[in-house]
Motif scaffolding. Structure first.
Motif, PDB file in Angstrom:
ATOM      1  N   GLU A  46       0.839  -1.191   0.000  1.00 12.06           N
ATOM      2  CA  GLU A  46       0.000   0.000   0.000  1.00 12.06           C
ATOM      3  C   GLU A  46       0.878   1.246   0.000  1.00 12.06           C
ATOM      4  O   GLU A  46       1.976   1.244   0.541  1.00 12.06           O
ATOM      5  CB  GLU A  46      -0.937  -0.005   1.206  1.00 12.06           C
ATOM      6  CG  GLU A  46      -0.246  -0.104   2.536  1.00 12.06           C
ATOM      7  CD  GLU A  46      -1.227  -0.202   3.670  1.00 12.06           C
ATOM      8  OE1 GLU A  46      -2.429  -0.058   3.436  1.00 12.06           O
ATOM      9  OE2 GLU A  46      -0.784  -0.419   4.791  1.00 12.06           O
ATOM     10  N   THR A  47       0.360   2.246  -0.584  1.00 12.07           N
ATOM     11  CA  THR A  47       1.122   3.487  -0.667  1.00 12.07           C
ATOM     12  C   THR A  47       1.095   4.179   0.695  1.00 12.07           C
ATOM     13  O   THR A  47       0.216   3.907   1.519  1.00 12.07           O
ATOM     14  CB  THR A  47       0.517   4.416  -1.727  1.00 12.07           C
ATOM     15  OG1 THR A  47      -0.823   4.741  -1.329  1.00 12.07           O
ATOM     16  CG2 THR A  47       0.503   3.749  -3.095  1.00 12.07           C
ATOM     17  N   PRO A  48       2.037   5.051   0.940  1.00 14.08           N
ATOM     18  CA  PRO A  48       2.024   5.770   2.230  1.00 14.08           C
ATOM     19  C   PRO A  48       0.738   6.560   2.437  1.00 14.08           C
ATOM     20  O   PRO A  48       0.257   6.694   3.562  1.00 14.08           O
ATOM     21  CB  PRO A  48       3.232   6.699   2.122  1.00 14.08           C
ATOM     22  CG  PRO A  48       4.121   6.085   1.109  1.00 14.08           C
ATOM     23  CD  PRO A  48       3.235   5.340   0.162  1.00 14.08           C
ATOM     24  N   GLU A  49       0.173   7.055   1.349  1.00 12.40           N
ATOM     25  CA  GLU A  49      -1.075   7.823   1.475  1.00 12.40           C
ATOM     26  C   GLU A  49      -2.220   6.923   1.937  1.00 12.40           C
ATOM     27  O   GLU A  49      -3.009   7.301   2.804  1.00 12.40           O
ATOM     28  CB  GLU A  49      -1.422   8.463   0.128  1.00 12.40           C
ATOM     29  CG  GLU A  49      -2.647   9.351   0.187  1.00 12.40           C
ATOM     30  CD  GLU A  49      -2.959   9.965  -1.175  1.00 12.40           C
ATOM     31  OE1 GLU A  49      -4.149  10.168  -1.458  1.00 12.40           O
ATOM     32  OE2 GLU A  49      -2.005  10.226  -1.930  1.00 12.40           O
ATOM     33  N   GLU A  50      -2.308   5.715   1.371  1.00 15.61           N
ATOM     34  CA  GLU A  50      -3.360   4.774   1.787  1.00 15.61           C
ATOM     35  C   GLU A  50      -3.171   4.367   3.240  1.00 15.61           C
ATOM     36  O   GLU A  50      -4.140   4.251   3.985  1.00 15.61           O
ATOM     37  CB  GLU A  50      -3.333   3.541   0.887  1.00 15.61           C
ATOM     38  CG  GLU A  50      -3.802   3.803  -0.525  1.00 15.61           C
ATOM     39  CD  GLU A  50      -3.611   2.583  -1.414  1.00 15.61           C
ATOM     40  OE1 GLU A  50      -2.910   1.627  -1.001  1.00 15.61           O
ATOM     41  OE2 GLU A  50      -4.156   2.590  -2.525  1.00 15.61           O
ATOM     42  N   ARG A  51      -1.928   4.138   3.624  1.00 18.29           N
ATOM     43  CA  ARG A  51      -1.644   3.762   5.014  1.00 18.29           C
ATOM     44  C   ARG A  51      -2.049   4.876   5.963  1.00 18.29           C
ATOM     45  O   ARG A  51      -2.667   4.636   7.003  1.00 18.29           O
ATOM     46  CB  ARG A  51      -0.153   3.463   5.164  1.00 18.29           C
ATOM     47  CG  ARG A  51       0.196   2.926   6.542  1.00 18.29           C
ATOM     48  CD  ARG A  51       1.675   2.620   6.708  1.00 18.29           C
ATOM     49  NE  ARG A  51       2.130   1.650   5.734  1.00 18.29           N
ATOM     50  CZ  ARG A  51       3.182   1.833   4.925  1.00 18.29           C
ATOM     51  NH1 ARG A  51       3.883   2.953   4.987  1.00 18.29           N
ATOM     52  NH2 ARG A  51       3.545   0.911   4.070  1.00 18.29           N
ATOM     53  N   ARG A  52      -1.728   6.134   5.605  1.00 14.49           N
ATOM     54  CA  ARG A  52      -2.086   7.283   6.433  1.00 14.49           C
ATOM     55  C   ARG A  52      -3.599   7.411   6.545  1.00 14.49           C
ATOM     56  O   ARG A  52      -4.150   7.638   7.628  1.00 14.49           O
ATOM     57  CB  ARG A  52      -1.492   8.565   5.828  1.00 14.49           C
ATOM     58  CG  ARG A  52      -1.740   9.808   6.660  1.00 14.49           C
ATOM     59  CD  ARG A  52      -1.173  11.063   6.015  1.00 14.49           C
ATOM     60  NE  ARG A  52      -1.523  11.230   4.619  1.00 14.49           N
ATOM     61  CZ  ARG A  52      -2.711  11.715   4.186  1.00 14.49           C
ATOM     62  NH1 ARG A  52      -3.633  12.064   5.053  1.00 14.49           N
ATOM     63  NH2 ARG A  52      -2.957  11.845   2.905  1.00 14.49           N
ATOM     64  N   ARG A  53      -4.300   7.233   5.406  1.00 18.32           N
ATOM     65  CA  ARG A  53      -5.764   7.342   5.393  1.00 18.32           C
ATOM     66  C   ARG A  53      -6.400   6.256   6.272  1.00 18.32           C
ATOM     67  O   ARG A  53      -7.340   6.515   7.028  1.00 18.32           O
ATOM     68  CB  ARG A  53      -6.270   7.211   3.954  1.00 18.32           C
ATOM     69  CG  ARG A  53      -7.712   7.669   3.809  1.00 18.32           C
ATOM     70  CD  ARG A  53      -8.223   7.610   2.374  1.00 18.32           C
ATOM     71  NE  ARG A  53      -7.259   8.059   1.386  1.00 18.32           N
ATOM     72  CZ  ARG A  53      -6.912   7.365   0.304  1.00 18.32           C
ATOM     73  NH1 ARG A  53      -7.428   6.180   0.068  1.00 18.32           N
ATOM     74  NH2 ARG A  53      -6.028   7.839  -0.550  1.00 18.32           N
ATOM     75  N   ARG A  54      -5.836   5.037   6.198  1.00 25.19           N
ATOM     76  CA  ARG A  54      -6.366   3.937   6.997  1.00 25.19           C
ATOM     77  C   ARG A  54      -6.149   4.204   8.482  1.00 25.19           C
ATOM     78  O   ARG A  54      -7.031   3.974   9.311  1.00 25.19           O
ATOM     79  CB  ARG A  54      -5.674   2.638   6.590  1.00 25.19           C
ATOM     80  CG  ARG A  54      -6.276   1.406   7.207  1.00 25.19           C
ATOM     81  CD  ARG A  54      -5.744   0.133   6.601  1.00 25.19           C
ATOM     82  NE  ARG A  54      -4.328   0.135   6.339  1.00 25.19           N
ATOM     83  CZ  ARG A  54      -3.386  -0.289   7.197  1.00 25.19           C
ATOM     84  NH1 ARG A  54      -3.745  -0.722   8.370  1.00 25.19           N
ATOM     85  NH2 ARG A  54      -2.122  -0.271   6.876  1.00 25.19           N
ATOM     86  N   LYS A  55      -4.968   4.729   8.850  1.00 23.96           N
ATOM     87  CA  LYS A  55      -4.690   5.040  10.252  1.00 23.96           C
ATOM     88  C   LYS A  55      -5.604   6.149  10.763  1.00 23.96           C
ATOM     89  O   LYS A  55      -6.094   6.094  11.893  1.00 23.96           O
ATOM     90  CB  LYS A  55      -3.230   5.462  10.420  1.00 23.96           C
ATOM     91  CG  LYS A  55      -2.270   4.302  10.404  1.00 23.96           C
ATOM     92  CD  LYS A  55      -0.858   4.762  10.693  1.00 23.96           C
ATOM     93  CE  LYS A  55       0.107   3.608  10.694  1.00 23.96           C
ATOM     94  NZ  LYS A  55       1.485   4.032  10.985  1.00 23.96           N
ATOM     95  N   GLU A  56      -5.847   7.156   9.928  1.00 22.11           N
ATOM     96  CA  GLU A  56      -6.739   8.248  10.336  1.00 22.11           C
ATOM     97  C   GLU A  56      -8.158   7.735  10.555  1.00 22.11           C
ATOM     98  O   GLU A  56      -8.824   8.135  11.514  1.00 22.11           O
ATOM     99  CB  GLU A  56      -6.729   9.356   9.286  1.00 22.11           C
ATOM    100  CG  GLU A  56      -5.485  10.208   9.298  1.00 22.11           C
ATOM    101  CD  GLU A  56      -5.483  11.255   8.204  1.00 22.11           C
ATOM    102  OE1 GLU A  56      -6.484  11.371   7.464  1.00 22.11           O
ATOM    103  OE2 GLU A  56      -4.467  11.965   8.075  1.00 22.11           O
TER     104      GLU A  56
END
Length: 114
Positions: A46-56
């Motif tokens: 997963e891209t860092p953006e997807e990971r950040r969105r999932r964590k948020e």
């Protein structure tokens, strides 16, 4: 004499040494069209953006859950404190009033606002 007995016990007799054993090994033949199971890491990365969105999203759900929990616990604490105060006031008025006086019922409407 005790020292001589210890020396004899220290060296194990040759008869009690462990014998070497062979282990049975099984071989299997692979089929002609064998494909090794390799996880496709590149596709599932997963891209860092997807990971950040999932964590948020996870943080948001947790925050919402705790907010609801705090609200319910706060209501329960306020109601119990109110009931405790009314009970203490009722007990104090009972002991301070003369024996012949009858105390009327407790007003719980003040607690229902909490």
């Amino acid at each position: 004499m005790g020292a001589q007995e210890n020396e004899e016990d220290a060296a194990p007799p040759p008869e009690k040494k462990k014998q070497k054993n062979s282990k049975e090994v099984f071989f299997s033949v692979l089929p002609d069209r064998y494909e090794p199971l390799i996880e496709e890491v590149e596709e599932e990365k997963e891209t860092p953006e997807e990971r950040r969105r999932r964590k948020e999203e996870k943080k948001r759900r947790k925050k919402k859950k705790y907010k609801k929990y705090r609200k319910n616990v706060g209501k329960a604490l306020r109601f119990s404190l109110c009931c405790l105060m009314l009970g203490l006031q009722n007990m104090a008025s009972t002991y301070s009033a003369p024996v012949s006086a009858v105390v009327t019922g407790v007003n719980l409407n003040a607690c229902s606002k909490a």
